[in-house]
Motif scaffolding. Structure first.
Motif, PDB file in Angstrom:
ATOM      1  N   LYS A  95      -7.127  32.695  37.080  1.00 16.16           N
ATOM      2  CA  LYS A  95      -6.126  33.755  36.975  1.00 16.16           C
ATOM      3  C   LYS A  95      -5.453  33.886  38.335  1.00 16.16           C
ATOM      4  CE  LYS A  95      -8.481  36.041  33.257  1.00 16.16           C
ATOM      5  NZ  LYS A  95      -9.291  37.157  32.810  1.00 16.16           N
ATOM      6  N   THR A  96      -4.131  33.759  38.345  1.00 18.51           N
ATOM      7  CA  THR A  96      -3.402  33.683  39.614  1.00 18.51           C
ATOM      8  C   THR A  96      -2.251  34.674  39.754  1.00 18.51           C
ATOM      9  OG1 THR A  96      -1.963  31.963  38.687  1.00 18.51           O
ATOM     10  CG2 THR A  96      -3.925  31.224  39.898  1.00 18.51           C
ATOM     11  N   PHE A  97      -1.897  35.395  38.691  1.00 17.07           N
ATOM     12  CA  PHE A  97      -0.711  36.248  38.742  1.00 17.07           C
ATOM     13  C   PHE A  97      -1.019  37.605  38.138  1.00 17.07           C
ATOM     14  CE2 PHE A  97       3.205  37.986  37.051  1.00 17.07           C
ATOM     15  CZ  PHE A  97       4.041  37.878  38.148  1.00 17.07           C
ATOM     16  N   PRO A  98      -0.508  38.674  38.760  1.00 16.27           N
ATOM     17  CA  PRO A  98       0.138  38.760  40.063  1.00 16.27           C
ATOM     18  C   PRO A  98      -0.893  38.650  41.191  1.00 16.27           C
ATOM     19  CG  PRO A  98      -0.052  40.948  39.115  1.00 16.27           C
ATOM     20  CD  PRO A  98      -0.589  39.985  38.081  1.00 16.27           C
ATOM     21  N   ALA A  99      -0.442  38.238  42.345  1.00 16.55           N
ATOM     22  CA  ALA A  99      -1.354  37.969  43.466  1.00 16.55           C
ATOM     23  C   ALA A  99      -2.196  39.184  43.843  1.00 16.55           C
ATOM     24  CB  ALA A  99      -0.566  37.481  44.684  1.00 16.55           C
ATOM     25  N   TRP A 100      -1.630  40.381  43.745  1.00 20.14           N
ATOM     26  CA  TRP A 100      -2.352  41.587  44.180  1.00 20.14           C
ATOM     27  C   TRP A 100      -3.462  41.991  43.207  1.00 20.14           C
ATOM     28  CZ3 TRP A 100      -1.764  45.700  40.862  1.00 20.14           C
ATOM     29  CH2 TRP A 100      -0.690  45.627  39.977  1.00 20.14           C
ATOM     30  N   ALA A 101      -3.372  41.561  41.932  1.00 19.72           N
ATOM     31  CA  ALA A 101      -4.419  41.851  40.944  1.00 19.72           C
ATOM     32  C   ALA A 101      -4.304  40.830  39.812  1.00 19.72           C
ATOM     33  CB  ALA A 101      -4.290  43.261  40.402  1.00 19.72           C
ATOM     34  N   PRO A 102      -4.756  39.595  40.046  1.00 19.87           N
ATOM     35  CA  PRO A 102      -4.517  38.504  39.089  1.00 19.87           C
ATOM     36  C   PRO A 102      -5.168  38.721  37.716  1.00 19.87           C
ATOM     37  CG  PRO A 102      -5.503  37.694  41.126  1.00 19.87           C
ATOM     38  CD  PRO A 102      -5.493  39.170  41.202  1.00 19.87           C
ATOM     39  N   VAL A 103      -4.333  38.678  36.683  1.00 15.05           N
ATOM     40  CA  VAL A 103      -4.822  38.798  35.310  1.00 15.05           C
ATOM     41  C   VAL A 103      -4.333  37.653  34.420  1.00 15.05           C
ATOM     42  CG1 VAL A 103      -5.141  41.291  35.373  1.00 15.05           C
ATOM     43  CG2 VAL A 103      -2.945  40.362  34.656  1.00 15.05           C
ATOM     44  N   LEU A 104      -3.285  36.930  34.849  1.00 14.12           N
ATOM     45  CA  LEU A 104      -2.727  35.851  34.032  1.00 14.12           C
ATOM     46  C   LEU A 104      -2.963  34.485  34.688  1.00 14.12           C
ATOM     47  CD1 LEU A 104       0.691  37.421  32.993  1.00 14.12           C
ATOM     48  CD2 LEU A 104      -1.371  37.186  31.587  1.00 14.12           C
ATOM     49  N   PRO A 105      -3.375  33.491  33.901  1.00 12.40           N
ATOM     50  CA  PRO A 105      -3.557  32.131  34.420  1.00 12.40           C
ATOM     51  C   PRO A 105      -2.235  31.358  34.358  1.00 12.40           C
ATOM     52  CG  PRO A 105      -4.387  32.248  32.182  1.00 12.40           C
ATOM     53  CD  PRO A 105      -3.891  33.625  32.537  1.00 12.40           C
ATOM     54  N   MET A 106      -1.423  31.459  35.383  1.00  9.21           N
ATOM     55  CA  MET A 106      -0.083  30.868  35.392  1.00  9.21           C
ATOM     56  C   MET A 106      -0.021  29.517  36.096  1.00  9.21           C
ATOM     57  SD  MET A 106       1.838  33.226  33.946  1.00  9.21           S
ATOM     58  CE  MET A 106       3.442  33.659  34.562  1.00  9.21           C
ATOM     59  N   ASP A 107      -0.997  29.220  36.930  1.00  8.36           N
ATOM     60  CA  ASP A 107      -0.955  28.036  37.785  1.00  8.36           C
ATOM     61  C   ASP A 107      -2.103  27.103  37.417  1.00  8.36           C
ATOM     62  OD1 ASP A 107       1.122  29.010  39.992  1.00  8.36           O
ATOM     63  OD2 ASP A 107      -0.190  30.675  39.467  1.00  8.36           O
ATOM     64  N   ARG A 108      -1.906  25.807  37.669  1.00  5.88           N
ATOM     65  CA  ARG A 108      -2.908  24.813  37.275  1.00  5.88           C
ATOM     66  C   ARG A 108      -3.008  23.706  38.322  1.00  5.88           C
ATOM     67  NH1 ARG A 108      -2.696  28.111  33.758  1.00  5.88           N
ATOM     68  NH2 ARG A 108      -2.384  27.844  31.547  1.00  5.88           N
ATOM     69  N   ILE A 109      -4.164  23.043  38.297  1.00  5.57           N
ATOM     70  CA  ILE A 109      -4.357  21.770  38.997  1.00  5.57           C
ATOM     71  C   ILE A 109      -4.948  20.813  37.967  1.00  5.57           C
ATOM     72  CG2 ILE A 109      -5.518  20.502  40.836  1.00  5.57           C
ATOM     73  CD1 ILE A 109      -5.754  23.150  42.380  1.00  5.57           C
ATOM     74  N   TYR A 110      -4.179  19.799  37.608  1.00  6.33           N
ATOM     75  CA  TYR A 110      -4.626  18.752  36.685  1.00  6.33           C
ATOM     76  C   TYR A 110      -4.902  17.490  37.501  1.00  6.33           C
ATOM     77  CZ  TYR A 110      -2.691  21.572  32.854  1.00  6.33           C
ATOM     78  OH  TYR A 110      -2.413  22.575  31.965  1.00  6.33           O
ATOM     79  N   SER A 111      -5.805  16.650  36.993  1.00  9.77           N
ATOM     80  CA  SER A 111      -6.065  15.378  37.685  1.00  9.77           C
ATOM     81  C   SER A 111      -6.464  14.308  36.682  1.00  9.77           C
ATOM     82  CB  SER A 111      -7.176  15.556  38.727  1.00  9.77           C
ATOM     83  OG  SER A 111      -8.412  15.798  38.090  1.00  9.77           O
ATOM     84  N   ARG A 112      -6.376  13.062  37.144  1.00  7.30           N
ATOM     85  CA  ARG A 112      -6.936  11.930  36.414  1.00  7.30           C
ATOM     86  C   ARG A 112      -7.309  10.862  37.447  1.00  7.30           C
ATOM     87  NH1 ARG A 112      -1.656   9.180  33.491  1.00  7.30           N
ATOM     88  NH2 ARG A 112      -1.173   7.797  35.229  1.00  7.30           N
ATOM     89  N   GLY A 113      -8.308  10.072  37.108  1.00  9.32           N
ATOM     90  CA  GLY A 113      -8.713   8.984  37.998  1.00  9.32           C
ATOM     91  C   GLY A 113      -9.554   9.422  39.174  1.00  9.32           C
ATOM     92  N   MET A 114     -10.100  10.639  39.138  1.00 11.12           N
ATOM     93  CA  MET A 114     -10.969  11.139  40.195  1.00 11.12           C
ATOM     94  C   MET A 114     -11.836  12.260  39.626  1.00 11.12           C
ATOM     95  SD  MET A 114      -8.139  13.071  42.484  1.00 11.12           S
ATOM     96  CE  MET A 114      -6.728  12.183  41.896  1.00 11.12           C
ATOM     97  N   THR A 115     -12.860  12.618  40.361  1.00 11.48           N
ATOM     98  CA  THR A 115     -13.794  13.634  39.907  1.00 11.48           C
ATOM     99  C   THR A 115     -13.601  14.922  40.703  1.00 11.48           C
ATOM    100  OG1 THR A 115     -15.399  11.896  39.426  1.00 11.48           O
ATOM    101  CG2 THR A 115     -16.248  14.149  39.582  1.00 11.48           C
ATOM    102  N   PRO A 116     -13.317  16.051  40.024  1.00 11.18           N
ATOM    103  CA  PRO A 116     -13.228  17.312  40.760  1.00 11.18           C
ATOM    104  C   PRO A 116     -14.617  17.736  41.223  1.00 11.18           C
ATOM    105  CG  PRO A 116     -12.926  17.694  38.409  1.00 11.18           C
ATOM    106  CD  PRO A 116     -13.035  16.212  38.602  1.00 11.18           C
TER     107      PRO A 116
END
Length: 169
Positions: free
Chosen positions: A122-143
């Protein structure tokens, strides 16, 4: 910079301690604001790694139809410019609280927070995040780990909390 206005500007950025051997900012205009959105695609040379790392930073529109057009452009960009065997990170402001904007299986991507924690950050709004608006996707590597950066100075820099992830190639 994708949009410049009296109060400032906004756009996309990729920070890397390793050199870029290529980068390109690809406009993905919306019907409302013709030049305010883009995909920033960079290719980074990593020491000791044969294949380059591709990183795409996105800033998608708020409306569903805008995002669908922008996701199509992202899909085309990856298919045309990122070999399947190259590691890839796609991250940024997807403006997608539903989690349905990107078809992970079609692109061979995994969302890092969902993989590690079972849900999107959950990233939005910054002052009290309640919505998951941002992402990090990947392929070819292990998080390995991921976190939402909060508090000062992060909450002062944007209306979204930034995300950070570490990977093993």
């Amino acid at each position: 910079k994708n949009a410049i206005y009296d109060e400032g500007h906004h756009g996309n950025a990729i920070l890397s301690r390793y050199p870029f051997d290529f980068w390109e900012n690809i406009p993905t205009p919306s019907s409302r604001v013709p030049a305010s959105r883009s995909l920033l695609h960079g290719r980074i040379s990593l020491p000791g790694i044969v294949r380059p790392l591709h990183v795409v930073c996105v800033h998608f529109g708020f409306l569903g139809r805008e995002r669908r057009t922008q996701v199509r452009r992202l899909t085309e960009r990856i298919a045309e410019h990122v070999p399947e065997e190259d590691p890839l990170i796609v991250a940024g402001d997807f403006n997608d609280w539903t989690g349905r904007a990107v078809s992970e299986s079609r692109l061979g991507l995994s969302e890092v927070f969902q993989t590690l924690n079972g849900n999107h950050a959950k990233t939005f709004p910054a002052w009290a995040p309640v919505l998951p608006m941002d992402r990090i996707y990947s392929r070819g590597m292990t998080p390995v780990s991921a976190e939402r950066l909060r508090g000062a100075p992060w909450s002062k820099l944007s209306d979204h909390n930034p995300l950070q992830a570490w990977f093993r190639l």
